[in-house]
Design an enzyme around this catalytic site. Structure first.
Site, PDB file in Angstrom:
ATOM      1  N   SER A  30       0.825  -1.208   0.000  1.00  0.00           N
ATOM      2  CA  SER A  30       0.000   0.000   0.000  1.00  0.00           C
ATOM      3  C   SER A  30       0.859   1.258   0.000  1.00  0.00           C
ATOM      4  CB  SER A  30      -0.926   0.012   1.219  1.00  0.00           C
ATOM      5  OG  SER A  30      -1.865  -1.033   1.161  1.00  0.00           O
ATOM      6  N   ARG A  34       1.521   4.304  -3.032  1.00  0.00           N
ATOM      7  CA  ARG A  34       1.266   5.712  -2.739  1.00  0.00           C
ATOM      8  C   ARG A  34       2.535   6.551  -2.873  1.00  0.00           C
ATOM      9  NH1 ARG A  34      -2.417   2.497  -0.823  1.00  0.00           N
ATOM     10  NH2 ARG A  34      -4.528   3.228  -0.245  1.00  0.00           N
ATOM     11  N   ARG A 131     -13.370  -6.668 -11.873  1.00  0.00           N
ATOM     12  CA  ARG A 131     -13.565  -6.136 -10.524  1.00  0.00           C
ATOM     13  C   ARG A 131     -14.318  -4.809 -10.571  1.00  0.00           C
ATOM     14  NH1 ARG A 131      -7.807  -6.569  -7.668  1.00  0.00           N
ATOM     15  NH2 ARG A 131      -9.015  -5.755  -5.908  1.00  0.00           N
ATOM     16  N   ASP A 326      -7.089  -8.032   4.067  1.00  0.00           N
ATOM     17  CA  ASP A 326      -6.199  -8.812   3.206  1.00  0.00           C
ATOM     18  C   ASP A 326      -5.667 -10.063   3.890  1.00  0.00           C
ATOM     19  OD1 ASP A 326      -6.444  -7.130   1.027  1.00  0.00           O
ATOM     20  OD2 ASP A 326      -4.751  -5.874   1.615  1.00  0.00           O
ATOM     21  N   LYS A 353     -12.354  -9.348  -4.748  1.00  0.00           N
ATOM     22  CA  LYS A 353     -10.909  -9.116  -4.812  1.00  0.00           C
ATOM     23  C   LYS A 353     -10.360  -9.801  -6.069  1.00  0.00           C
ATOM     24  CE  LYS A 353     -10.028  -6.769  -0.978  1.00  0.00           C
ATOM     25  NZ  LYS A 353      -9.283  -5.487  -0.961  1.00  0.00           N
ATOM     26  N   ARG A 399      -2.765 -13.989  -2.603  1.00  0.00           N
ATOM     27  CA  ARG A 399      -2.997 -14.250  -1.175  1.00  0.00           C
ATOM     28  C   ARG A 399      -3.579 -15.648  -0.951  1.00  0.00           C
ATOM     29  NH1 ARG A 399      -1.230  -9.698   0.944  1.00  0.00           N
ATOM     30  NH2 ARG A 399      -1.749  -7.714  -0.085  1.00  0.00           N
TER      31      ARG A 399
END
Length: 444
Positions: A30, A34, A131, A326, A353, A399
């Site tokens: 994340s 950014r 998505r 997550d 997801k 994941r």
């Protein structure tokens, strides 16, 4: 034993006898996204240390290079970005491809919407094109954005005609850091103030980093509202990316369920909006200690020492969910090895997801012998039933892949995992690290 055929992308795993040593956790995904985005929008130079080198941040970097930012070759030591300025992105000559990254696409929509006079087309891979994008497109349109695409502009590919935006007060029906961040980024170029109110607090990396880069950000924790004032000037910064607690969670669960194990996980980000999984595992009885707690570039981090433990079931629901969304797939693995029943609710977000993560974990853990009931918004898992090896599938979801690798470590007999390579999206070194810790030769 751990063998991997790169030709067929099949990984064969055997039960582990103990995991010991130290692991350096890769950079937070994340924060990496950014940092690349804000560095591209800022004036002057931004340096990033510890950037995640997974496929998702690479997609972000490729998009912003196409938009005019000067981004050096990606590495974990130091990435340098020469930004173009907040409203100065160039119109690209080709379609912007976000790959598999929902964060890249959703946050980029907020940035592109206010680039007046320029046209952009954005897309992603097959998974990302399925998505939902309406959750960001709808409020952006309320701000005045011009966005078109499939299914009324709710599915990529999408077209964006940059224009003038006006601040709004948006009350999000879900606690989503992606929705919040998209609107805050759009608000940087909007007239007036843009406010986002959530039903529960989501991860706050955008707020922390925007403030560090010079944006006028206000946060009201009581009303769960974040506001940004348009017209801010962003200035390049030095960013240190901590280890990703979502990646650390795989090792926290693996060590907990494999007897005679102890690992030290170094430099893990411990932002309180991200540590729900840590708190849940401790509630389940996990032996996890935080060492060397400190702060770096506005983000708390520390080392985590974890040892084998007997786990017990618990309930995971409500305001906890945004802090561990997550990690739910690997927490489902922990639940399968815990005594008693674990109930996970309020997690319907997982159905949209990279895969339907609730369905995927229910299906694959059941193949390994777990007793799993599926709800529209969660799972119920009866733990304490020994798992056995089986043929399982990653559903092309990083994941899910790593969660099933963890489950295989504690199962009886060999497990064959199809589609293991997708782990590289967020954790490029997961399989090599697993090989090292299990002292298994890796065969291709």
């Amino acid at each position: 034993m751990l063998t991997h055929s790169s030709a067929t992308d099949i990984l064969t795993l055997s039960p582990a006898k103990g995991l010991r040593g130290q692991v350096s956790i890769p950079g937070d995904k994340s924060i990496s996204h950014r940092a690349l985005m804000l560095g591209s929008l800022a004036e002057g130079e931004t340096t990033i240390q510890g950037l995640l080198l997974g496929e998702d941040p690479r997609s972000t970097a490729a998009c912003f290079r196409a938009l005019g930012a000067d981004i050096s070759e990606l590495n974990s030591e130091c990435v340098r970005i020469r930004g173009v300025g907040l409203g100065q992105l160039q119109e690209p000559a080709d379609v912007l491809d976000a790959g598999n990254s929902g964060t890249t696409l959703r946050l980029m929509l907020g940035i592109l919407a206010g680039q007046a006079g320029r046209f952009f087309a954005v897309t992603g891979d097959r998974s990302l094109r399925s998505r939902p994008m309406g959750r960001v497109v709808e409020p952006l349109r309320q701000m005045g954005a011009s966005i078109w695409g499939r299914a009324g502009g709710t599915l990529a590919p999408l077209a964006v005609q940059g224009g003038s935006l006006k601040g709004i007060h948006y009350r999000s029906p879900v606690a989503s850091a992606q929705v919040k961040s998209c609107l805050l980024l759009a608000g940087l170029l909007a007239e007036g103030t843009t406010q986002v109110t959530e039903p529960a607090l989501s991860r706050d990396h955008s707020e922390r980093m925007l403030r560090a880069f010079g944006a006028n950000i206000q946060v009201d924790p009581e009303t769960k509202t974040v506001a940004v004032v348009g017209g801010s000037r962003l200035v390049g910064q030095r960013v240190q990316v901590p280890g990703d607690i979502s990646s650390a969670a795989f090792w926290l669960v693996a060590v907990s369920i494999v007897p005679e194990s102890e690992l030290l996980l170094r430099d893990v980000g411990l932002n309180p909006t991200r540590t729900g999984a840590l708190r849940v595992l401790q509630e389940m009885g996990a032996d996890i200690q935080i060492e060397n707690l400190r702060e770096m570039a506005g983000e708390p981090l520390g080392d985590l020492r974890v040892r084998s433990a007997r786990l017990r079931g618990c309930t995971i629901a409500g305001d906890l969910i945004p802090t561990l969304i997550d990690e739910i797939p690997v927490l489902a693995v922990a639940a399968a090895f815990a005594e008693g029943i674990t109930v996970i609710r309020d997690a319907a977000e997982l159905r949209v997801k990279e895969s339907d993560r609730l369905s995927a974990m229910a299906q694959e853990l059941s193949r390994m012998g777990a007793q799993v009931a599926e709800y529209p918004d969660g799972l119920e898992i009866k733990g304490g039933i020994p798992l056995h090896g089986a043929e399982v599938d990653s559903h092309e979801d990083h994941r899910i892949a790593m969660s099933l690798m963890v489950a295989a470590l504690g199962a009886q007999g060999s497990t064959l995992l199809r589609g293991a390579d997708c782990a590289r999206i967020s954790y490029p070194d997961f399989i090599p690290t697993l090989q090292r810790l299990t002292a298994s030769p890796l065969e291709s």
